[in-house]
Write a protein that holds these residues in place. Sequence first.
Motif, PDB file in Angstrom:
ATOM      1  N   GLY A   1       0.739  -1.144   0.117  1.00  0.00           N
ATOM      2  CA  GLY A   1      -0.047  -0.176   0.245  1.00  0.00           C
ATOM      3  C   GLY A   1       0.898   1.338  -0.118  1.00  0.00           C
ATOM      4  O   GLY A   1       0.572   2.127  -0.654  1.00  0.00           O
ATOM      5  N   GLY A   2       1.801   1.170   0.756  1.00  0.00           N
ATOM      6  CA  GLY A   2       2.645   2.408   0.816  1.00  0.00           C
ATOM      7  C   GLY A   2       3.504   2.445  -0.580  1.00  0.00           C
ATOM      8  O   GLY A   2       3.735   3.817  -0.958  1.00  0.00           O
ATOM      9  N   GLY A   3       3.929   1.384  -1.404  1.00  0.00           N
ATOM     10  CA  GLY A   3       4.520   1.678  -2.544  1.00  0.00           C
ATOM     11  C   GLY A   3       3.549   2.193  -3.435  1.00  0.00           C
ATOM     12  O   GLY A   3       4.142   2.990  -4.333  1.00  0.00           O
ATOM     13  N   HIS A   4       2.461   1.619  -3.316  1.00  0.00           N
ATOM     14  CA  HIS A   4       1.446   2.239  -4.484  1.00  0.00           C
ATOM     15  C   HIS A   4       1.147   3.831  -4.074  1.00  0.00           C
ATOM     16  O   HIS A   4       1.209   4.690  -5.073  1.00  0.00           O
ATOM     17  N   ILE A   5       1.064   4.183  -2.976  1.00  0.00           N
ATOM     18  CA  ILE A   5       0.598   5.502  -2.558  1.00  0.00           C
ATOM     19  C   ILE A   5       2.017   6.449  -2.730  1.00  0.00           C
ATOM     20  O   ILE A   5       1.829   7.253  -3.573  1.00  0.00           O
ATOM     21  N   ASN A   6       3.138   6.032  -2.534  1.00  0.00           N
ATOM     22  CA  ASN A   6       4.354   6.866  -2.615  1.00  0.00           C
ATOM     23  C   ASN A   6       4.585   6.922  -4.167  1.00  0.00           C
ATOM     24  O   ASN A   6       5.258   8.171  -4.554  1.00  0.00           O
ATOM     25  N   HIS A   7       4.386   5.818  -4.859  1.00  0.00           N
ATOM     26  CA  HIS A   7       4.780   5.987  -6.266  1.00  0.00           C
ATOM     27  C   HIS A   7       3.692   6.867  -7.085  1.00  0.00           C
ATOM     28  O   HIS A   7       3.984   7.749  -7.844  1.00  0.00           O
ATOM     29  N   SER A   8       2.465   6.799  -6.675  1.00  0.00           N
ATOM     30  CA  SER A   8       1.477   7.626  -7.249  1.00  0.00           C
ATOM     31  C   SER A   8       1.776   9.017  -7.145  1.00  0.00           C
ATOM     32  O   SER A   8       1.612  10.104  -7.928  1.00  0.00           O
ATOM     33  N   LEU A   9       2.116   9.440  -5.553  1.00  0.00           N
ATOM     34  CA  LEU A   9       2.431  10.874  -5.496  1.00  0.00           C
ATOM     35  C   LEU A   9       3.774  11.181  -6.427  1.00  0.00           C
ATOM     36  O   LEU A   9       3.858  12.404  -6.786  1.00  0.00           O
ATOM     37  N   PHE A  10       4.745  10.397  -6.357  1.00  0.00           N
ATOM     38  CA  PHE A  10       5.907  10.487  -7.026  1.00  0.00           C
ATOM     39  C   PHE A  10       5.754  10.890  -8.480  1.00  0.00           C
ATOM     40  O   PHE A  10       6.416  12.001  -9.084  1.00  0.00           O
TER      41      PHE A  10
ATOM     42  N   THR B   1      12.258  11.813   6.369  1.00  0.00           N
ATOM     43  CA  THR B   1      12.802  10.483   5.503  1.00  0.00           C
ATOM     44  C   THR B   1      11.969   9.347   5.913  1.00  0.00           C
ATOM     45  O   THR B   1      11.401   9.311   7.226  1.00  0.00           O
ATOM     46  N   THR B   2      11.402   8.487   5.021  1.00  0.00           N
ATOM     47  CA  THR B   2      10.732   7.391   5.431  1.00  0.00           C
ATOM     48  C   THR B   2      11.690   6.060   5.048  1.00  0.00           C
ATOM     49  O   THR B   2      12.233   6.058   3.730  1.00  0.00           O
ATOM     50  N   ALA B   3      11.719   4.969   5.495  1.00  0.00           N
ATOM     51  CA  ALA B   3      12.247   3.705   5.074  1.00  0.00           C
ATOM     52  C   ALA B   3      11.426   3.031   4.255  1.00  0.00           C
ATOM     53  O   ALA B   3      10.245   2.835   4.417  1.00  0.00           O
ATOM     54  N   ASN B   4      11.948   2.207   3.313  1.00  0.00           N
ATOM     55  CA  ASN B   4      11.446   1.113   2.371  1.00  0.00           C
ATOM     56  C   ASN B   4      10.299   1.953   1.693  1.00  0.00           C
ATOM     57  O   ASN B   4      10.467   2.894   1.119  1.00  0.00           O
ATOM     58  N   GLN B   5       9.137   1.266   1.897  1.00  0.00           N
ATOM     59  CA  GLN B   5       7.869   1.917   1.287  1.00  0.00           C
ATOM     60  C   GLN B   5       6.899   2.527   2.269  1.00  0.00           C
ATOM     61  O   GLN B   5       5.797   2.712   2.019  1.00  0.00           O
ATOM     62  N   ASP B   6       7.356   2.873   3.504  1.00  0.00           N
ATOM     63  CA  ASP B   6       6.424   3.347   4.263  1.00  0.00           C
ATOM     64  C   ASP B   6       6.141   4.776   3.956  1.00  0.00           C
ATOM     65  O   ASP B   6       6.699   5.664   3.228  1.00  0.00           O
ATOM     66  N   PRO B   7       4.836   4.803   3.886  1.00  0.00           N
ATOM     67  CA  PRO B   7       4.250   6.228   3.632  1.00  0.00           C
ATOM     68  C   PRO B   7       4.505   7.412   4.533  1.00  0.00           C
ATOM     69  O   PRO B   7       4.653   7.035   5.744  1.00  0.00           O
TER      70      PRO B   7
END
Length: 218
Positions: free
Chosen positions: A88-97, A162-168
């Motif tokens: 979920g974090g990977g999806h959110i983070n990349h969508s924002l990116f 900063t956040t680690a890994n895919q943490d949102p």
Amino acid sequence: MFSLTRNLARPAFSRALAQRSASLHTLPALPYAYDALEPHISGQIMELHHTKHHQTYVNGLNAAEEAYAKSASTKEQIKLQSALKFNGGGHINHSLFWENLAPTSAGGGQLPDGVLKTALERDFGSVDAFKKKFNTVTAAVQGSGWGWLGYNDTTKKLEIVTTANQDPLISHVPIIGVDIWEHAFYLQYKNVKPDYLNAIWNVINFKEAEKRLAEATK
């Protein structure tokens, strides 16, 4: 259903998850061609990053949510929390990116006078000082993670976190996020993260960042 982050109700996160049909998450289309950010980010990196890495998070999130919905016990649901958070974090983070980036022909890298520039000068001294501090803090991330310019609701200031890994990012409202995973830069910049971080400012979508700041400070 598992809550991905307490900030999902905010506009930036709502846009990040706009590509949905029923409960199925889908890969959002990019608002520019894969090679539109060259020479700063190669088309090869963008295509792999979008169609392979982001798609993997979408697939993983859908699978985890389906398993969660079918779980027969709280114990089974608890076991799925890490998969939901990571994908979920990977999806959110990349969508924002993706929205954080724009070709130079479309204004990428250009920070006009306005509320964002004023806030950066207030909180960091100057725009250049902000970029230097952001790059230093983000380059220091050990392993995989993200560098963020976030708005702190409590202090009413812009801060670098900063956040680690895919943490949102849930401690701040995300204004600008930069992926520091190797898949975001290694094919072009090898192991020299500072070169990647210096280059990415040429394609940062400051218009989108200013919009997020305006929404956060309403």
